[in-house]
Design a protein around this motif. Structure first.
Motif, PDB file in Angstrom:
ATOM      1  N   ASP A 185      -1.369 -22.330 -19.941  1.00  0.00           N
ATOM      2  CA  ASP A 185      -0.755 -21.126 -19.476  1.00  0.00           C
ATOM      3  C   ASP A 185       0.759 -21.811 -19.182  1.00  0.00           C
ATOM      4  OD1 ASP A 185       0.506 -19.184 -18.157  1.00  0.00           O
ATOM      5  OD2 ASP A 185      -0.443 -19.342 -16.336  1.00  0.00           O
ATOM      6  N   LEU A 186       1.701 -21.558 -20.167  1.00  0.00           N
ATOM      7  CA  LEU A 186       3.033 -22.152 -20.051  1.00  0.00           C
ATOM      8  C   LEU A 186       3.910 -21.283 -19.347  1.00  0.00           C
ATOM      9  CD1 LEU A 186       3.019 -24.053 -23.443  1.00  0.00           C
ATOM     10  CD2 LEU A 186       2.638 -24.878 -21.246  1.00  0.00           C
ATOM     11  N   TRP A 209       4.196 -30.511 -17.749  1.00  0.00           N
ATOM     12  CA  TRP A 209       3.334 -29.345 -17.461  1.00  0.00           C
ATOM     13  C   TRP A 209       1.980 -29.950 -17.039  1.00  0.00           C
ATOM     14  CZ3 TRP A 209      -1.671 -28.502 -19.347  1.00  0.00           C
ATOM     15  CH2 TRP A 209      -2.336 -27.331 -18.848  1.00  0.00           C
ATOM     16  N   ARG A 210       1.280 -29.259 -15.858  1.00  0.00           N
ATOM     17  CA  ARG A 210       0.056 -29.820 -15.341  1.00  0.00           C
ATOM     18  C   ARG A 210      -0.957 -28.479 -15.322  1.00  0.00           C
ATOM     19  NH1 ARG A 210       0.824 -31.913  -9.667  1.00  0.00           N
ATOM     20  NH2 ARG A 210       2.626 -30.423  -9.802  1.00  0.00           N
ATOM     21  N   ALA A 211      -2.107 -28.654 -15.558  1.00  0.00           N
ATOM     22  CA  ALA A 211      -3.182 -27.579 -15.283  1.00  0.00           C
ATOM     23  C   ALA A 211      -3.416 -27.273 -13.853  1.00  0.00           C
ATOM     24  CB  ALA A 211      -4.532 -27.798 -16.095  1.00  0.00           C
ATOM     25  N   LYS A 212      -3.175 -26.248 -13.284  1.00  0.00           N
ATOM     26  CA  LYS A 212      -3.191 -25.957 -11.850  1.00  0.00           C
ATOM     27  C   LYS A 212      -4.671 -25.600 -11.509  1.00  0.00           C
ATOM     28  CE  LYS A 212       1.174 -23.671 -10.999  1.00  0.00           C
ATOM     29  NZ  LYS A 212       1.264 -23.088 -12.286  1.00  0.00           N
ATOM     30  N   ALA A 213      -5.353 -25.037 -12.357  1.00  0.00           N
ATOM     31  CA  ALA A 213      -6.814 -24.754 -12.103  1.00  0.00           C
ATOM     32  C   ALA A 213      -7.551 -24.741 -13.657  1.00  0.00           C
ATOM     33  CB  ALA A 213      -6.725 -23.133 -11.550  1.00  0.00           C
ATOM     34  N   THR A 214      -8.689 -24.600 -13.342  1.00  0.00           N
ATOM     35  CA  THR A 214      -9.727 -24.277 -14.502  1.00  0.00           C
ATOM     36  C   THR A 214     -10.734 -23.397 -14.186  1.00  0.00           C
ATOM     37  OG1 THR A 214     -11.000 -25.522 -16.347  1.00  0.00           O
ATOM     38  CG2 THR A 214     -11.147 -26.263 -13.848  1.00  0.00           C
ATOM     39  N   SER A 215     -11.466 -23.045 -15.293  1.00  0.00           N
ATOM     40  CA  SER A 215     -12.765 -22.227 -15.073  1.00  0.00           C
ATOM     41  C   SER A 215     -13.882 -23.049 -14.969  1.00  0.00           C
ATOM     42  CB  SER A 215     -12.765 -21.497 -16.289  1.00  0.00           C
ATOM     43  OG  SER A 215     -11.848 -20.516 -16.892  1.00  0.00           O
ATOM     44  N   ARG A 227      -8.005 -32.465  -8.450  1.00  0.00           N
ATOM     45  CA  ARG A 227      -7.503 -33.757  -8.043  1.00  0.00           C
ATOM     46  C   ARG A 227      -6.535 -34.214  -8.975  1.00  0.00           C
ATOM     47  NH1 ARG A 227     -12.700 -34.167  -6.518  1.00  0.00           N
ATOM     48  NH2 ARG A 227     -13.323 -35.442  -8.361  1.00  0.00           N
ATOM     49  N   MET A 228      -6.782 -34.023 -10.502  1.00  0.00           N
ATOM     50  CA  MET A 228      -6.157 -34.601 -11.579  1.00  0.00           C
ATOM     51  C   MET A 228      -4.585 -33.844 -11.267  1.00  0.00           C
ATOM     52  SD  MET A 228      -6.117 -35.905 -14.583  1.00  0.00           S
ATOM     53  CE  MET A 228      -4.870 -35.783 -15.936  1.00  0.00           C
ATOM     54  N   ALA A 266      -2.530 -32.638 -18.303  1.00  0.00           N
ATOM     55  CA  ALA A 266      -1.255 -32.951 -17.876  1.00  0.00           C
ATOM     56  C   ALA A 266      -0.178 -33.406 -19.023  1.00  0.00           C
ATOM     57  CB  ALA A 266      -1.301 -33.965 -16.687  1.00  0.00           C
ATOM     58  N   VAL A 267       1.184 -33.171 -19.043  1.00  0.00           N
ATOM     59  CA  VAL A 267       1.624 -33.684 -20.262  1.00  0.00           C
ATOM     60  C   VAL A 267       2.921 -34.663 -19.606  1.00  0.00           C
ATOM     61  CG1 VAL A 267       2.773 -33.207 -22.356  1.00  0.00           C
ATOM     62  CG2 VAL A 267       1.135 -31.667 -21.739  1.00  0.00           C
ATOM     63  N   ILE A 268       2.904 -35.790 -19.790  1.00  0.00           N
ATOM     64  CA  ILE A 268       3.937 -36.646 -19.152  1.00  0.00           C
ATOM     65  C   ILE A 268       5.244 -36.847 -20.137  1.00  0.00           C
ATOM     66  CG2 ILE A 268       3.113 -38.938 -19.950  1.00  0.00           C
ATOM     67  CD1 ILE A 268       4.037 -40.092 -16.979  1.00  0.00           C
ATOM     68  N   ALA A 269       6.333 -37.025 -19.816  1.00  0.00           N
ATOM     69  CA  ALA A 269       7.561 -37.144 -20.637  1.00  0.00           C
ATOM     70  C   ALA A 269       7.232 -38.465 -21.678  1.00  0.00           C
ATOM     71  CB  ALA A 269       8.700 -37.175 -20.060  1.00  0.00           C
TER      72      ALA A 269
END
Ligand SMILES: Cc1cc2nc3c(=O)[nH]c(=O)nc-3n(C[C@H](O)[C@H](O)[C@H](O)COP(=O)(O)OP(=O)(O)OC[C@H]3O[C@@H](n4cnc5c(N)ncnc54)[C@H](O)[C@@H]3O)c2cc1C
Length: 379
Positions: A157-158, A257-263, A312-313, A274-277
Motif C-alpha cells: 500500500d504505497l 516504505w515499511r509495512a504497517k500491518a499484515t493479514s 515488531r518488524m 521494509a525498503v531501505i535506501a
C-alpha cells in the motif's frame, strides 16, 4: 486446491532465508521463484558485516563463494573525495552467486524449490495463490518475498507517497588492472543530483556498477542520463573510462516504505516488509534477518504470529530506514552534498557512526554471540 504448511513466494535472500530455517525445523516449506536459474539482479552487491553474520548463521560463507573483502568507503562528489574506514569488514559479491548459494542451500536442507514458475495472484483471506499455469495452492502461512515486484491481491500500500520513486540501474564493468587496483578493499559511492552510483569489485574481477536515481532524470533514456552523470561526476567517468555499458534497469523503488500491518498468516519479508535506501547497503541484511526471524516466529507461534511479528518488524526498521532516508535526501542536492562532504572530511568518525545506525540486524561481526538464537526476532 493443494494445501501446504508454508509457501514462500520469491527466492531472493528473504525468501531463501525463510525456507532454510523452516526446512531445517522440519516444516514442509515450498519456495517458488519466477526465475528459472542463475540471474543478475539490480543490486550493488555490497554485503555489510551484519549481512555477512546473517549468512554465517545460515551456514553460508560469503568469502568461500569468492566475495571480495571491503574495509573502506570512498565518497566522491563533483571534484571532492573523502575516504573512511568502515567499522567492520564488509564484502562485495554478485547477487547471481549469492542468490544461487542461498536457494541451493534451501533445497539441500529439504525445502521444495520450484523455479521458473510464477505466482500470478494471491488471496489474503484464504491464504491461497494462483500460479501462472492456473494451479491453486493454499498455505497455513504465506511468506511474501517478491522484493521489488508487487503481487496482485497483496500489493504494497504505497498510497500517500508524494515523492516520485527512484529507479535502479546496474551493469558489470569488465575486469581491468587499473580499476582492480583502485577498488581493492573499497566500496565507492559517487554522489550526484538525485542519486548516486556505487562501485565495487565482484568475485570474478569485474566491477559492479549500480545506480539509484530519481526517476524523472531517466525521462530522456539511459544514454542521455549517463552522459549527464559522467559530466557531473568526473571521477565516476574516469572509472568507466568514458564508456557507457549495457544496463539492466528496475523502475520505482519506494525507499523508506515499511509495512504497517499484515493479514493473518501472511509474513511480509525483505523489500515487501521494509525498503531501505540502497545508499545504506543494508537491504540484503534486512532481507536475510526478516526472512529468518519471520520463519522463527512461525515456528514459535504458528500462523497467528504474523501480525505481532510484522508490527515488531515495523518498529525495528524505523531507525535504519529513517537515517538512510536522511542521508539519501541530504546527498541528493548540491547544498546537502557539500555539507556532507565537509562534515565527513572534518569528522570521519561520523561516517562509521552513520554506517552503524543504518544497520537493522542484531548481529555484528564474527560468529554467533553467546546466547544468540539462530534467527533473532526483529525486536
Ligand atoms: C539500485 C539498488 C542497489 C542496491 N544495492 C544494495 C547493496 O549494495 N547492498 C544491499 O544490501 N542491498 C542493496 N539493495 C537492496 C537489495 O537489493 C534488496 O533490499 C534485496 O534484494 C531484497 O531482497 P528480497 O529477497 O526481499 O527481494 P529480491 O532480492 O528482489 O528477490 C525477490 C525474488 O522474488 C521473485 N519473484 C518476484 N515476483 C514473483 C512472483 N510473482 N512469483 C514468483 N517469484 C517472484 C524474483 O524473481 C526474485 O528472485 C539495492 C537496491 C537497489 C534498487
Amino acid at each position: 486446491m493443494r494445501g501446504v504448511a508454508a509457501l514462500i513466494v520469491g527466492g531472493g535472500p528473504a525468501g531463501a532465508a525463510a525456507a532454510i530455517i523452516l526446512a531445517r525445523a522440519g516444516v514442509g516449506a515450498h519456495l517458488v521463484d519466477r526465475q528459472a536459474g542463475p540471474h543478475d539482479v539490480v543490486c550493488g552487491g555490497f554485503l555489510g558485516w551484519d549481512a555477512l553474520a546473517e549468512l554465517r548463521a545460515l551456514g553460508v560463507d560469503a568469502f568461500a563463494l569468492g566475495a571480495r573483502p571491503i574495509g573502506r568507503l570512498r565518497l566522491a562528489a563533483g571534484g571532492r573525495q573523502v575516504e573512511l574506514a568502515l567499522p567492520h569488514r564488509a564484502a562485495g559479491l554478485s547477487r547471481r552467486v549469492l542468490d544461487e548459494a542461498l536457494i541451493g542451500l534451501a533445497g539441500e536442507v529439504g525445502a521444495a524449490i520450484m523455479r521458473g514458475r510464477a505466482v500470478r495472484a494471491a488471496d489474503a483471506g484464504s491464504r491461497s495463490v494462483r500460479f501462472d499455469d492456473g494451479e491453486e495452492w493454499a498455505a497455513d502461512a504465506l511468506f511474501l518475498a517478491t522484493g521489488k515486484h508487487e503481487l496482485r491481491g497483496l500489493s504494497r500500500d504505497l498510497d500517500g507517497r508524494r515523492e516520485s520513486p527512484s529507479a535502479g540501474l546496474r551493469a558489470a564493468l569488465p575486469a581491468d588492472a587499473r580499476r582492480s587496483r583502485d577498488l581493492a578493499g573499497m566500496v565507492e559511492l559517487h554522489l550526484f543530483d538525485g542519486g548516486y552510483a556505487g562501485l565495487l569489485l565482484q568475485e570474478d574481477g569485474t566491477a559492479n556498477l549500480c545506480l539509484s536515481v530519481a526517476r524523472e532524470r531517466l525521462a530522456g533514456g539511459v544514454t542521455a542520463l549517463m552522459t549527464e552523470i559522467m559530466a557531473e561526476a568526473p571521477r565516476l567517468a574516469e572509472r568507466m573510462k568514458g564508456e557507457i555499458p549495457a544496463f539492466d534497469a528496475v523502475a520505482g523503488v519506494p525507499y523508506g516504505w515499511r509495512a504497517k500491518a499484515t493479514s493473518p498468516g501472511i509474513f511480509r519479508i525483505g523489500d515487501q516488509g521494509a525498503v531501505i535506501a540502497s545508499l545504506a547497503g543494508d537491504g540484503i541484511a534486512i532481507a536475510l534477518a526478516s526472512g529468518g526471524s519471520a520463519a522463527q516466529a512461525y515456528l514459535n507461534g504458528g500462523a497467528d504470529a504474523a501480525a505481532d511479528w510484522q508490527a515488531r518488524m515495523h518498529r525495528r526498521s524505523f531507525r535504519p530506514l529513517a537515517v538512510a532516508e536522511a542521508l539519501r535526501h541530504g546527498a541528493a542536492g548540491p547544498f546537502g552534498r557539500g555539507l556532507l562532504m565537509r562534515l565527513l572530511h572534518g569528522m570521519p568518525g561520523l561516517g562509521a557512526q552513520a554506517a552503524l545506525l543504518t544497520r537493522i540486524s542484531a548481529r555484528r561481526t564474527g560468529g554467533r554471540r553467546s546466547g544468540e538464537r539462530s534467527a533473532p526476532d526483529p525486536d
